[in-house]
Design a protein around this motif. Structure first.
Motif, PDB file in Angstrom:
ATOM      1  N   ASP A 275       0.836  -1.197   0.000  1.00  0.00           N
ATOM      2  CA  ASP A 275       0.000   0.000   0.000  1.00  0.00           C
ATOM      3  C   ASP A 275       0.875   1.254   0.000  1.00  0.00           C
ATOM      4  O   ASP A 275       1.960   1.281   0.603  1.00  0.00           O
ATOM      5  N   ASP A 277       0.615   4.052   1.535  1.00  0.00           N
ATOM      6  CA  ASP A 277       0.898   4.597   2.870  1.00  0.00           C
ATOM      7  C   ASP A 277       2.044   3.852   3.542  1.00  0.00           C
ATOM      8  O   ASP A 277       2.870   4.450   4.240  1.00  0.00           O
ATOM      9  N   THR A 383       3.839  -5.181   7.403  1.00  0.00           N
ATOM     10  CA  THR A 383       2.668  -5.696   6.701  1.00  0.00           C
ATOM     11  C   THR A 383       2.422  -4.824   5.475  1.00  0.00           C
ATOM     12  O   THR A 383       2.771  -3.644   5.475  1.00  0.00           O
ATOM     13  N   VAL A 385      -0.356  -3.701   4.358  1.00  0.00           N
ATOM     14  CA  VAL A 385      -1.479  -2.796   4.584  1.00  0.00           C
ATOM     15  C   VAL A 385      -1.556  -2.494   6.078  1.00  0.00           C
ATOM     16  O   VAL A 385      -0.974  -3.203   6.904  1.00  0.00           O
ATOM     17  N   HIS A 388      -6.770  -4.329   8.980  1.00  0.00           N
ATOM     18  CA  HIS A 388      -7.811  -4.681   8.024  1.00  0.00           C
ATOM     19  C   HIS A 388      -8.998  -5.317   8.741  1.00  0.00           C
ATOM     20  O   HIS A 388      -8.947  -5.612   9.950  1.00  0.00           O
ATOM     21  N   PHE A 395      -6.972  -8.904  -0.054  1.00  0.00           N
ATOM     22  CA  PHE A 395      -6.785  -7.449  -0.057  1.00  0.00           C
ATOM     23  C   PHE A 395      -6.658  -6.989  -1.497  1.00  0.00           C
ATOM     24  O   PHE A 395      -6.120  -7.707  -2.344  1.00  0.00           O
ATOM     25  N   ILE A 397      -4.654  -4.184  -3.291  1.00  0.00           N
ATOM     26  CA  ILE A 397      -3.575  -3.221  -3.053  1.00  0.00           C
ATOM     27  C   ILE A 397      -3.098  -2.699  -4.393  1.00  0.00           C
ATOM     28  O   ILE A 397      -2.668  -3.474  -5.260  1.00  0.00           O
ATOM     29  N   ASN A 398      -3.184  -1.406  -4.563  1.00  0.00           N
ATOM     30  CA  ASN A 398      -2.788  -0.783  -5.837  1.00  0.00           C
ATOM     31  C   ASN A 398      -3.484  -1.456  -7.025  1.00  0.00           C
ATOM     32  O   ASN A 398      -2.875  -1.688  -8.080  1.00  0.00           O
ATOM     33  N   SER A 429      -1.937   5.829   8.354  1.00  0.00           N
ATOM     34  CA  SER A 429      -2.594   5.620   7.077  1.00  0.00           C
ATOM     35  C   SER A 429      -3.598   6.738   6.802  1.00  0.00           C
ATOM     36  O   SER A 429      -3.919   7.537   7.684  1.00  0.00           O
ATOM     37  N   VAL A 435       0.866   2.774  10.958  1.00  0.00           N
ATOM     38  CA  VAL A 435       1.662   2.139   9.906  1.00  0.00           C
ATOM     39  C   VAL A 435       3.072   1.955  10.464  1.00  0.00           C
ATOM     40  O   VAL A 435       3.656   2.894  11.018  1.00  0.00           O
TER      41      VAL A 435
END
Length: 472
Positions: A275, A277, A383, A385, A388, A395, A397-398, A429, A435
């Motif tokens: 992710d 972030d 991790t 992300v 969650h 997930f 992601i992008n 995040s 994060v």
């Protein structure tokens, strides 16, 4: 005063107790009241130690009598419910072990008590510590204090949630693929997985595959992690993997007499997708270390692009865990939760694939040995992300959909290889969630990542942030 106690770190609490500014009884009572107030919503604590207040009164009497005090004298601590505690329930997250009362303490618990620590409570975990979330048939699901709709991770999610919520200043957790570092990351606390064997696993279950299992501390400050590590590390004469005396390290917080060199890695490469972030937080930490005088540069680790460490770990541990789990659950098949059942349902690894996985594990160790010829440490994600939803199966992601098991891709390599790794928050995040970044050093060089973590802690943009729990 009690409201000021719950977010003090263990080191400060010990100081306040030694100087008689606060009593062990006040400290334990403050944390018990916090548990009473918040645990019904968070479900991080599964058992409160009946004699915690009695131990606090004895600790207070020792202070008043002028006795010699240990470094954690009068400070409460918690322990994951897979870690044996004499006279206090240790039920391993399973109705199969409901009511189990150990006769002796695990080595780690005994060492915390020897330092003056007071066992406060046991923390929740997935059944047998085998999943990336904290949920089971015995004590139910733990929730993330930052958002109750999200998971605190697993398998040490109870530990991380308790610390983040101010129910415990420091806890003993365990890790086979992600279980200390992941939960610490998802709740914004700090977790250390020391070199394999550095801290004895005696009295911690499951025992297989023990060459990958680690036990380690979680806390809110680097100095607490360093203190706990110094107390917990070293052989105990029972765990055959625990054979390295602490003196082999240069000392907690010590570093070479030269600028440290750190490589950082995010994407592209083995850890992708990540992710935005998370990637930005790792880069911010790299810049912060550079500003602190560390030589920092983008790095590649070819072996990570050639071998999937998570696949290696799963092929090895599933085959070894199955027989132990079948023995433990025999006659109680109706009490098995879905995640351990998932271990049973995993196809057996062929002997050829098992041997290949063992050889790949050795190749990973060789690859990291080569990396650490150039660098003193690695900086990377924990991790992919932030925290969650519960029971997430995938997930996005992008724009890329990945299995929820991808959450372990940046942690499994250091469990397979036994390298020391530390997780700490360094960002937030877009949704306001913690994060974290991961610091990894060569084997037995815990002092290096503790030093680097202390540098990051000083300049951290999120230092002393806690979840808003006023509505609970």
């Amino acid at each position: 005063m009690k409201s000021q106690i719950i977010y003090q770190d263990a080191t400060k609490l010990a100081e306040l107790i030694r100087t008689k500014e606060v009593s062990p009884v006040e400290v334990v009572e403050a944390h018990l009241e916090r548990i009473d107030a918040l645990n019904p919503s968070i479900n991080a604590i599964v058992t409160v130690a009946d004699d915690a207040l009695k131990a606090a009164k004895a600790a207070e009497a020792a202070v008043l009598a002028g006795k010699e005090l240990g470094p954690l004298h009068g400070v409460p601590f918690t322990a994951k419910d897979s870690i044996d505690t004499a006279g206090v329930l240790t039920q391993r997250g399973s109705p199969i072990f409901k009511g189990r009362l150990p006769d002796t303490d695990a080595t780690t618990v005994a060492r915390m008590k020897k330092a003056g620590g007071i066992l406060l409570a046991k923390t929740n975990l997935p059944e047998f510590s085998y999943w990336i979330e904290t949920d089971n048939l015995l004590s139910g699901r733990s929730k993330n204090p930052w958002n109750l709709d999200l998971t605190p991770g697993g398998s040490s999610g109870g530990d991380s949630a308790a610390i983040a919520a101010g129910m415990s200043p420091i806890s003993l957790a365990s890790d086979v693929a992600i279980s200390v570092r992941g939960p610490a990351a998802l709740t914004g606390v700090i977790g250390l997985k020391a070199s394999h064997g550095r801290i004895p696993m005696t009295g911690v279950w499951p025992r297989v595959p023990r060459r990958f299992w680690h036990v380690g501390p979680m806390a809110r400050t680097v100095r607490d992690i360093a203190l706990a590590y110094s107390l917990l590390a070293g052989p105990d004469g029972a765990d055959g993997f625990s054979s390295s005396p602490l003196e082999l390290d240069a000392g907690v917080g010590a570093t070479p007499n030269r600028p440290l060199r750190v490589g950082w890695l995010v994407d592209p490469g083995f850890f992708a997708p990540i992710d935005a972030d998370v990637a930005a937080t790792v880069q911010a930490a790299a810049e912060a270390l550079k500003g602190a005088g560390v030589i920092v540069e983008s790095a590649r680790i070819p072996v990570l692009e050639q071998i999937d460490a998570l696949d290696v770990l799963w092929k090895l541990q599933a085959m070894e865990a199955k027989p132990a789990f079948r023995k433990a659950t025999a006659g109680h098949e109706d009490k098995i939760f879905k995640h351990v059942q998932g271990v049973f349902d995993t196809p057996d690894t062929s002997i050829g694939d098992f041997v290949q996985a063992e050889q790949q594990a050795e190749t990973l160790r060789d690859g990291f040995a080569a990396y650490f010829q150039r660098y003193d440490a690695l900086l990377c994600p924990v991790t992919p992300v932030a925290a969650h939803a519960h029971d997430a199966e995938a997930f996005v992601i992008n724009g890329q959909s990945v299995s929820s098991l991808h959450v372990m891709h940046a942690t499994a390599p250091f469990s397979v290889t036994g390298l020391p790794a530390l997780s700490m928050r360094f960002g937030t995040s877009r949704d306001g969630l913690p994060v974290a970044v991961q610091l990894v050093s060569p084997w037995l060089a815990e002092s290096t990542i503790l030093h680097l973590a202390s540098l990051l802690e000083v300049v951290s943009p999120v230092r002393d942030l806690h979840p808003n729990l006023s509505g609970m």
